[in-house]
Design a protein around this motif. Structure first.
Motif, mmCIF file in Angstrom:
data_model
loop_
_atom_site.group_PDB
_atom_site.id
_atom_site.type_symbol
_atom_site.label_atom_id
_atom_site.label_comp_id
_atom_site.label_asym_id
_atom_site.label_seq_id
_atom_site.Cartn_x
_atom_site.Cartn_y
_atom_site.Cartn_z
ATOM 1 N N SER A 1 -5.253 25.709 34.753
ATOM 2 C CA SER A 1 -6.099 24.882 35.613
ATOM 3 C C SER A 1 -5.935 25.355 37.046
ATOM 4 O O SER A 1 -5.171 26.291 37.332
ATOM 5 C CB SER A 1 -5.697 23.401 35.491
ATOM 6 N N ASN A 2 -6.649 24.692 37.939
ATOM 7 C CA ASN A 2 -6.584 25.055 39.354
ATOM 8 C C ASN A 2 -5.521 24.270 40.104
ATOM 9 O O ASN A 2 -5.564 24.162 41.322
ATOM 10 C CB ASN A 2 -7.946 24.831 40.011
ATOM 11 N N THR A 3 -4.544 23.717 39.389
ATOM 12 C CA THR A 3 -3.518 22.902 40.030
ATOM 13 C C THR A 3 -2.642 23.715 40.957
ATOM 14 O O THR A 3 -2.361 23.302 42.089
ATOM 15 C CB THR A 3 -2.637 22.229 38.956
ATOM 16 N N GLY B 1 -3.395 17.526 41.975
ATOM 17 C CA GLY B 1 -3.100 18.243 40.741
ATOM 18 C C GLY B 1 -1.984 17.592 39.948
ATOM 19 O O GLY B 1 -2.048 17.508 38.717
ATOM 20 N N ASN C 1 -12.174 24.169 32.665
ATOM 21 C CA ASN C 1 -11.169 23.275 32.113
ATOM 22 C C ASN C 1 -11.448 21.843 32.593
ATOM 23 O O ASN C 1 -11.653 21.617 33.787
ATOM 24 C CB ASN C 1 -9.783 23.729 32.591
ATOM 25 N N SER D 1 -9.287 20.893 35.479
ATOM 26 C CA SER D 1 -9.658 21.531 36.746
ATOM 27 C C SER D 1 -10.776 20.770 37.440
ATOM 28 O O SER D 1 -10.783 20.620 38.663
ATOM 29 C CB SER D 1 -10.090 22.980 36.501
ATOM 30 N N VAL E 1 -10.509 28.671 33.371
ATOM 31 C CA VAL E 1 -9.837 27.704 34.241
ATOM 32 C C VAL E 1 -10.843 26.809 34.947
ATOM 33 O O VAL E 1 -10.665 25.592 35.036
ATOM 34 C CB VAL E 1 -8.947 28.446 35.263
ATOM 35 N N GLU E 2 -11.932 27.393 35.447
ATOM 36 C CA GLU E 2 -12.922 26.596 36.181
ATOM 37 C C GLU E 2 -13.616 25.584 35.277
ATOM 38 O O GLU E 2 -14.018 24.511 35.735
ATOM 39 C CB GLU E 2 -13.943 27.515 36.836
ATOM 40 N N SER F 1 -5.458 29.654 42.391
ATOM 41 C CA SER F 1 -6.916 29.719 42.512
ATOM 42 C C SER F 1 -7.504 30.526 41.357
ATOM 43 O O SER F 1 -6.997 31.614 41.029
ATOM 44 C CB SER F 1 -7.297 30.373 43.838
ATOM 45 N N PRO F 2 -8.583 30.057 40.735
ATOM 46 C CA PRO F 2 -9.237 30.850 39.688
ATOM 47 C C PRO F 2 -9.716 32.204 40.196
ATOM 48 O O PRO F 2 -9.839 33.152 39.411
ATOM 49 C CB PRO F 2 -10.416 29.966 39.272
#
Length: 279
Positions: free
Chosen positions: A203-205, A82, A223, A226, A220-221, A208-209
């Motif tokens: 984002s998923n950095t 990430g 993105n 992501s 987010v998923e 968690s979405p």
């Protein structure tokens, strides 16, 4: 009429191969110019390279102890893909500032008055930024290795992950070039940050979405960042959030599709905008 006025500029090459060589030669000239400017500011270069390292150390040692990874796993190995992607994304401001400053000062207009390939200025700028990005990514990888991050699926998948990171950077560079040419005001960098920071943090950095409201988790998923983060975690063999959605399952495909789409949109827009700056 003076002797200088009577000298006509050389005619552009007529064959496709000659035009390509012309564009590459002019593009390298611009690349060399931009790299020379950075070499004259070593302090700024050092700060740009060390800032993301400081962020890694902060997250790895201050916040890492309180983070739990689904299915177990080392938090630092989870974190680094990430952070690699965020380093690629947050360089867009520097691209925007450099391009808009040249446009505002009339440097770009001076280039346009010369017998140069029309794409040379924008491609040269991107080539210089990609070299700087590769250096920054190398520093981040060294930092990751120092804090305990490792890849586990061999050198080939690791190189593929690095390629996806640089592809994301290349795509976003064209976004920065277009915005720099369109706005032509270096002080408007805050407007670019308003666009870039949500891209980085939505984002998923870090989260968690699945823990987010449904609509936000879907954003987010999908993105682009992501997708790159999820794909590089998979290629490096590092722990991730997982997920059962199509976007989560097809992260490697989206990590290719999103950058290619951005390039397809913003590369021609950048070249067209460069050609019509005075209109």
């Amino acid at each position: 009429m003076t002797v200088m006025d009577s000298v006509a500029p050389p005619a552009p090459p007529r064959t496709a191969a000659a035009r390509l060589r012309w564009a590459l030669a002019d593009g390298w000239t611009i690349t060399h110019r931009d790299l020379a400017h950075r070499a004259r500011r070593p302090g700024q270069v050092v700060v740009e390279l060390l800032f993301p390292v400081m962020i890694v150390l902060m997250f790895a040692y201050l916040f890492g102890g309180g983070m739990a990874i689904p299915g177990g796993g080392d938090y630092r190995e989870f974190l680094m893909p990430g952070m690699f992607a965020m380093t690629m994304v947050f360089g867009v401001e520097a691209t925007f500032t450099a391009v808009s400053a040249d446009a505002a000062k009339g440097v770009t207009d001076r280039f346009r008055s010369m017998p140069m390939a029309p794409s040379a200025v924008v491609t040269g700028r991107c080539a210089a930024d990609m070299l700087n990005s590769a250096l920054g990514l190398a520093v981040m990888i060294a930092c990751g290795l120092a804090v305990g991050w490792r890849w586990h699926h061999g050198l080939g998948p690791a190189l593929a992950a690095v390629g996806l990171l640089l592809l994301l950077r290349f795509a976003l560079l064209w976004t920065g070039v277009y915005l720099g040419l369109a706005i032509r005001n270096p002080e408007a960098v805050m407007a670019v940050q308003i666009l870039v920071w949500p891209l980085g943090f939505l984002s998923n950095t870090f989260a968690s979405p699945a823990t987010m409201p449904g609509w936000l988790g879907a954003v987010v998923e999908w993105n682009p960042m992501s997708a790159t983060v999820a794909a590089t975690r998979e290629l490096f063999g590092n722990p991730g959030w997982g997920g059962g959605s199509w976007a989560a399952q097809q992260a490697p495909l989206l990590a290719l599709a999103w950058p290619l789409l951005l390039i397809a949109v913003f590369f021609p827009l950048s070249v067209r905008r460069y050609r019509t700056l005075d209109r």
